[in-house]
Design an enzyme around this catalytic site. Sequence first.
Site, PDB file in Angstrom:
ATOM      1  N   LYS A 164     102.045 -67.608 107.340  1.00 55.27           N
ATOM      2  CA  LYS A 164     100.690 -67.249 106.995  1.00 55.27           C
ATOM      3  C   LYS A 164     100.676 -65.863 106.340  1.00 55.27           C
ATOM      4  O   LYS A 164     101.654 -65.138 106.515  1.00 55.27           O
ATOM      5  CB  LYS A 164      99.785 -67.302 108.225  1.00 55.27           C
TER       6      LYS A 164
ATOM      7  N   HIS B 292     101.772 -68.417 114.496  1.00 49.11           N
ATOM      8  CA  HIS B 292     102.544 -68.270 115.733  1.00 49.11           C
ATOM      9  C   HIS B 292     101.664 -68.117 116.965  1.00 49.11           C
ATOM     10  O   HIS B 292     102.135 -68.324 118.085  1.00 49.11           O
ATOM     11  CB  HIS B 292     103.567 -67.132 115.613  1.00 49.11           C
TER      12      HIS B 292
ATOM     13  N   LYS C 249     102.098 -69.549 121.280  1.00 49.77           N
ATOM     14  CA  LYS C 249     102.104 -68.738 122.505  1.00 49.77           C
ATOM     15  C   LYS C 249     101.791 -69.649 123.689  1.00 49.77           C
ATOM     16  O   LYS C 249     100.864 -70.456 123.626  1.00 49.77           O
ATOM     17  CB  LYS C 249     101.057 -67.628 122.406  1.00 49.77           C
TER      18      LYS C 249
ATOM     19  N   GLU D 181      95.519 -53.846 118.542  1.00 51.70           N
ATOM     20  CA  GLU D 181      96.955 -53.521 118.577  1.00 51.70           C
ATOM     21  C   GLU D 181      97.122 -52.005 118.495  1.00 51.70           C
ATOM     22  O   GLU D 181      96.363 -51.349 117.773  1.00 51.70           O
ATOM     23  CB  GLU D 181      97.676 -54.154 117.382  1.00 51.70           C
TER      24      GLU D 181
ATOM     25  N   ASP E 128      95.296 -61.119 107.508  1.00 51.55           N
ATOM     26  CA  ASP E 128      96.508 -61.076 108.319  1.00 51.55           C
ATOM     27  C   ASP E 128      96.279 -61.719 109.690  1.00 51.55           C
ATOM     28  O   ASP E 128      97.159 -62.406 110.211  1.00 51.55           O
ATOM     29  CB  ASP E 128      96.928 -59.597 108.498  1.00 51.55           C
TER      30      ASP E 128
ATOM     31  N   HIS F 270      95.250 -66.297 112.898  1.00 51.44           N
ATOM     32  CA  HIS F 270      95.419 -66.402 114.343  1.00 51.44           C
ATOM     33  C   HIS F 270      94.105 -66.536 115.127  1.00 51.44           C
ATOM     34  O   HIS F 270      93.981 -67.373 116.006  1.00 51.44           O
ATOM     35  CB  HIS F 270      96.152 -65.175 114.884  1.00 51.44           C
TER      36      HIS F 270
ATOM     37  N   LYS G  51      94.659 -52.323 113.765  1.00 52.33           N
ATOM     38  CA  LYS G  51      95.892 -51.566 113.988  1.00 52.33           C
ATOM     39  C   LYS G  51      95.542 -50.179 114.511  1.00 52.33           C
ATOM     40  O   LYS G  51      94.475 -49.643 114.222  1.00 52.33           O
ATOM     41  CB  LYS G  51      96.648 -51.400 112.664  1.00 52.33           C
TER      42      LYS G  51
HETATM   43  C1  BG6 Z   1     101.356 -61.137 112.789  1.00 52.60           C
HETATM   44  C2  BG6 Z   1     100.645 -60.117 111.963  1.00 52.60           C
HETATM   45  O1  BG6 Z   1     101.142 -62.419 112.286  1.00 52.60           O
HETATM   46  O2  BG6 Z   1     100.897 -61.057 114.126  1.00 52.60           O
HETATM   47  C3  BG6 Z   1     100.883 -58.730 112.530  1.00 52.60           C
HETATM   48  O3  BG6 Z   1     101.116 -60.184 110.618  1.00 52.60           O
HETATM   49  C4  BG6 Z   1     100.518 -58.685 113.983  1.00 52.60           C
HETATM   50  O4  BG6 Z   1     100.145 -57.777 111.784  1.00 52.60           O
HETATM   51  C5  BG6 Z   1     101.185 -59.830 114.744  1.00 52.60           C
HETATM   52  O5  BG6 Z   1     100.939 -57.438 114.510  1.00 52.60           O
HETATM   53  C6  BG6 Z   1     100.712 -59.903 116.188  1.00 52.60           C
HETATM   54  O6  BG6 Z   1     101.464 -60.868 116.850  1.00 52.60           O
HETATM   55  P1  BG6 Z   1     101.855 -60.749 118.368  1.00 52.60           P
HETATM   56  O7  BG6 Z   1     102.562 -62.020 118.698  1.00 52.60           O
HETATM   57  O8  BG6 Z   1     102.692 -59.537 118.515  1.00 52.60           O
HETATM   58  O9  BG6 Z   1     100.543 -60.624 119.084  1.00 52.60           O
END
Ligand code: BG6
Length: 487
Positions: free
Chosen positions: A151, A181, A185, A219, A238, A243, A329
């Site tokens: 993605k 992804h 999870k 994050e 992103d 997600h 972020k």
């Molecule tokens: C990614 C994003 O797909 O997912 C990142 O590109 C992000 O910017 C990340 O930090 C977060 O994934 P996870 O599994 O660490 O929560």
Amino acid sequence: MAKIPPGVGPRFPQVVVLFGATGDLARRKLLPGLFHLASAGFIPGCRIIGVSLDEYGVEEFRAAARSALDEFAARKVSDADWDTFAATLDYVPLTAGPAALRAAVDAAEATLAGESRRLHYLSVPPSAALSAVRMLGEAGLVERSRIVMEKPFGTDKASAVSLNARLHEVFAEEQIFRIDHFLGKEPAQNILAFRFANGLFEPIWNRNFIDHVQIDVPETLGLGKRSGFYEQTGAYRDMVVTHLFQILGFMAMEPPTSLEPAPISEEKNKVFRSMLPIQPSDVVRGQYNGYRQEDGVDPESETETFIALKCFIDNWRWAGVPFFLRTGKRLAEGQRIISIAFREPPKSMFPAGSGVGAQGPDHLTFDLADASKMSLSFYGKRPGPGMRLDKLSLQFAMHDTGLIGDVLEAYERLILDAMRGDRTLFTTAEGIERLWEVSTQLLEAPPPVRLYPPGSWGPKSIHQLIAPHAWRLPFERAWRDPNKSGG
Ligand code: BG6
């Protein structure tokens, strides 16, 4: 080492062609994940060919992979496991062209016993995806293969439609695995188990009982070396259109007719079809102070590093229930939660000052960390005279099961599924295109970015967005810590 039950891994040995092999995602997740899958015995045989713009030789790639494992592998890397894994790695710089890639794949296949399959993993930004697809076509590597597309899939509706069309010129739909992804999870899949394996919650899983929902993924991470990718992408593309919306799909969908890929996708896509277009006035875009001074960032960049928004699913189950989504972020905390706020009772017989309602509504909260947790909060009586109420909670932590060691990291789970041809946890072209469609007004007329201090919870206007409700994060009461006695 735990024994891998039969049927969990793919039937055939695999040659993985990893585009973007020296990039951030490969270093953090894909190489450590492949290492774990291969060394724990999930894959009957595996060779990995890294491809990227770096003019590396194979030894340099192996050294880069080793340093990635040292930094990011969740489990200790033994010398013996590393030596075995290193021997399976090869590297082809992108500039060497399709014939060189073909030769490397042929050589890898020659080392594997019997029939094998190819898994092409495109860990590249949307702008580079098609040239990688073309290279695979020219190299004649389409047969016996599956392709995993990272993605964001496109950058808006038109580019997603055109990417799909061009992809289909080379690969058939059943070969294509669009990865998100978050769906890999463990706790995301647990939403399905929680909702549909129990009779307790489904009857109240609707607008009559639920007041609003929050999906909140702040994050603390900055951009690392990803500013080139991030400048073109921003937080919405992103994280949200990918997600957070996919998680929303699991949270909001109707029960599928079975736990098979097509019925699950169909129910998720129905949620997306019912989504109202995102209104720019329901969106707060933010950028942390200092972003414009980072390497590779335009000093006048309008890219958002933070986004919070309100959206609605206009169907019988959810009409009128706001879903609040937030991610960004360099925020104050790293968390991944879904929080469901229930309606308050219609009438209260508790005396003034009892504390009822004073700490917000009852909540059901899912923590989407690998070590997942769940909590149901409610009002209960404080011991002693009179009637004083406190917010109490029932909490579950995966940790309590003693099975935490069995959790597969999200990418590991999804790579394994793609190798087996199981697309249950992958997204569909139709769903993705619809999500871009509901995003059109926002992408065409985004509100201005507002600055926020690193380490905060985003621009101030996030409170107006959610009023009269309040963000669950930061939590007023921390999760109970299962490592502490009495926890
Ligand atoms: C990614 C994003 O797909 O997912 C990142 O590109 C992000 O910017 C990340 O930090 C977060 O994934 P996870 O599994 O660490 O929560």
